[in-house]
Scaffold this motif. Structure first.
Motif, PDB file in Angstrom:
ATOM      1  N   GLY A 198       9.703 -30.348  16.009  1.00 10.44           N
ATOM      2  CA  GLY A 198       9.973 -31.685  16.702  1.00 10.44           C
ATOM      3  C   GLY A 198       8.506 -32.117  17.353  1.00 10.44           C
ATOM      4  O   GLY A 198       7.554 -31.444  17.079  1.00 10.44           O
ATOM      5  N   SER A 199       8.360 -33.228  17.881  1.00  5.68           N
ATOM      6  CA  SER A 199       7.338 -33.895  18.333  1.00  5.68           C
ATOM      7  C   SER A 199       6.950 -33.273  19.759  1.00  5.68           C
ATOM      8  O   SER A 199       5.546 -33.247  19.969  1.00  5.68           O
ATOM      9  N   VAL A 200       7.768 -32.713  20.376  1.00  7.52           N
ATOM     10  CA  VAL A 200       7.454 -31.981  21.793  1.00  7.52           C
ATOM     11  C   VAL A 200       7.247 -30.602  21.406  1.00  7.52           C
ATOM     12  O   VAL A 200       8.273 -30.085  21.127  1.00  7.52           O
ATOM     13  N   SER A 201       6.217 -29.953  21.783  1.00 12.12           N
ATOM     14  CA  SER A 201       6.176 -28.569  21.724  1.00 12.12           C
ATOM     15  C   SER A 201       6.823 -27.608  22.652  1.00 12.12           C
ATOM     16  O   SER A 201       7.231 -28.173  23.741  1.00 12.12           O
ATOM     17  N   SER A 202       7.291 -26.557  22.226  1.00 14.19           N
ATOM     18  CA  SER A 202       8.127 -25.629  23.118  1.00 14.19           C
ATOM     19  C   SER A 202       7.562 -24.675  22.928  1.00 14.19           C
ATOM     20  O   SER A 202       7.290 -23.750  22.138  1.00 14.19           O
ATOM     21  N   GLU A 203       7.903 -23.644  24.104  1.00 11.25           N
ATOM     22  CA  GLU A 203       7.327 -22.544  24.561  1.00 11.25           C
ATOM     23  C   GLU A 203       8.447 -21.584  25.201  1.00 11.25           C
ATOM     24  O   GLU A 203       9.070 -21.852  26.001  1.00 11.25           O
ATOM     25  N   VAL A 204       8.697 -20.358  24.475  1.00  9.67           N
ATOM     26  CA  VAL A 204       9.566 -19.531  24.987  1.00  9.67           C
ATOM     27  C   VAL A 204       8.783 -18.105  25.213  1.00  9.67           C
ATOM     28  O   VAL A 204       7.956 -17.866  24.618  1.00  9.67           O
ATOM     29  N   ARG A 205       9.265 -17.440  25.983  1.00 15.26           N
ATOM     30  CA  ARG A 205       8.864 -16.032  26.213  1.00 15.26           C
ATOM     31  C   ARG A 205       9.959 -15.059  25.922  1.00 15.26           C
ATOM     32  O   ARG A 205      10.980 -14.848  26.642  1.00 15.26           O
ATOM     33  N   LEU A 206       9.653 -13.873  25.457  1.00 15.23           N
ATOM     34  CA  LEU A 206      10.532 -12.803  25.046  1.00 15.23           C
ATOM     35  C   LEU A 206       9.939 -11.676  25.942  1.00 15.23           C
ATOM     36  O   LEU A 206       8.769 -11.311  25.830  1.00 15.23           O
ATOM     37  N   LEU A 207      10.805 -10.935  26.706  1.00 16.96           N
ATOM     38  CA  LEU A 207      10.434 -10.008  27.473  1.00 16.96           C
ATOM     39  C   LEU A 207      11.317  -8.662  27.206  1.00 16.96           C
ATOM     40  O   LEU A 207      12.382  -8.764  27.186  1.00 16.96           O
ATOM     41  N   CYS A 208      10.542  -7.677  26.868  1.00 13.24           N
ATOM     42  CA  CYS A 208      11.134  -6.438  26.742  1.00 13.24           C
ATOM     43  C   CYS A 208      10.920  -5.521  27.872  1.00 13.24           C
ATOM     44  O   CYS A 208       9.745  -5.171  27.934  1.00 13.24           O
ATOM     45  N   ASP A 209      11.976  -4.923  28.285  1.00  4.79           N
ATOM     46  CA  ASP A 209      11.818  -3.945  29.303  1.00  4.79           C
ATOM     47  C   ASP A 209      11.518  -2.585  29.060  1.00  4.79           C
ATOM     48  O   ASP A 209      12.498  -2.190  28.289  1.00  4.79           O
ATOM     49  N   LEU A 210      10.471  -1.993  28.807  1.00  5.58           N
ATOM     50  CA  LEU A 210      10.191  -0.855  28.437  1.00  5.58           C
ATOM     51  C   LEU A 210      10.805   0.581  29.128  1.00  5.58           C
ATOM     52  O   LEU A 210      10.522   1.567  28.844  1.00  5.58           O
ATOM     53  N   GLU A 211      11.110   0.020  30.507  1.00 10.62           N
ATOM     54  CA  GLU A 211      11.599   1.141  31.538  1.00 10.62           C
ATOM     55  C   GLU A 211      13.028   1.762  31.047  1.00 10.62           C
ATOM     56  O   GLU A 211      13.356   2.844  31.553  1.00 10.62           O
ATOM     57  N   HIS A 212      13.676   1.199  30.202  1.00 11.74           N
ATOM     58  CA  HIS A 212      15.036   1.633  29.800  1.00 11.74           C
ATOM     59  C   HIS A 212      14.911   2.681  28.659  1.00 11.74           C
ATOM     60  O   HIS A 212      13.979   2.468  27.616  1.00 11.74           O
ATOM     61  N   ALA A 213      15.637   3.668  28.460  1.00  8.67           N
ATOM     62  CA  ALA A 213      15.662   4.706  27.371  1.00  8.67           C
ATOM     63  C   ALA A 213      15.784   3.503  26.187  1.00  8.67           C
ATOM     64  O   ALA A 213      15.283   3.996  25.027  1.00  8.67           O
ATOM     65  N   GLU A 214      16.560   2.727  26.122  1.00  5.08           N
ATOM     66  CA  GLU A 214      16.889   1.890  25.125  1.00  5.08           C
ATOM     67  C   GLU A 214      16.391   0.282  25.584  1.00  5.08           C
ATOM     68  O   GLU A 214      16.903  -0.309  26.508  1.00  5.08           O
TER      69      GLU A 214
END
Length: 218
Positions: free
Chosen positions: A46-62
């Motif tokens: 697309g002509s307009v750039s998009s930004e997303v953030r993936l957050l991984c919570d490492l405090e959980h056993a899984e």
């Protein structure tokens, strides 16, 4: 939509800040250890750039994953008069396959970081979240165990609260009132506004560490 302010504090004063937050909120801190990946779209999406953030919570056993998209900030005279930034924000829980999905869609990894610290979530006129964290960079891809502080001795403090087009003014007011209690230790302002550490922090921290906060301040 959310309201947000940020500030910085020296690591040596973080314990005092946590004591103050415990007294103000009446809740104990939660440990924060989040691997954050910033993904950006490529031109063919697309002509307009998009930004997303993936957050991984490492405090959980899984480890658990969340995808977050932060949009534009509210503008205009009303926005300028607010002491907090009001911006669009959408997030959702996702599976561990989310990174592979975004790569397949054409997104590319722009940068990644590791946030390590604590968070407090409570209701005080609005549903407020306070995070206090060290921002760390990784010497190689996904090497969270080798992460090093970007600004040694300094931690980022972020105060956020969910809002809507109908109540953002009330939420902003509640946040501003709450942030006044933190003023002896740090200055909070809209993201992007550089404020630095404040001279009164050492004395305020010393007082909090010696006296403690035994009851909630209301």
């Amino acid at each position: 939509m959310e309201c947000v302010v940020q500030g910085i504090i020296e690591t040596k004063h973080v314990e005092a800040l946590e004591i103050l937050l415990l007294g103000l909120s009446g809740v104990h801190k939660e440990i924060l250890r989040t691997h954050e990946l910033c993904l950006k779209s490529v031109p063919n999406l697309g002509s307009v750039s998009s930004e997303v953030r993936l957050l991984c919570d490492l405090e959980h056993a899984e480890p658990t994953w969340t995808v977050r998209h932060i949009g534009g900030a509210m503008r205009g005279t009303v926005a300028e008069q607010l002491s907090v930034l009001v911006r669009t924000m959408v997030e959702s829980k996702v599976s561990k396959n989310a990174l592979r999905l975004f790569y397949a869609l054409g997104y590319k990894l722009d940068h990644e970081l590791l946030r390590v610290g604590s968070s407090f979530c409570f209701y005080r006129g609005a549903q407020i979240s306070v995070t206090v964290s060290s921002i760390n960079k990784m010497p190689k891809l996904h090497a969270t165990d080798e992460a090093l502080p970007v600004t040694p001795g300094i931690q980022l403090v972020e105060v956020t609260a969910p809002a809507s087009s109908d109540n953002y003014s009330e939420v902003a007011s509640a946040m501003s009132s709450f942030c006044e209690y933190l003023a002896p230790l740090l200055h909070l302002s809209k993201p992007g506004v550089s404020t630095g550490v404040i001279s009164s922090a050492a004395a305020a921290a010393s007082s909090l560490m010696s006296d403690g906060v035994s009851t909630a301040l209301w």
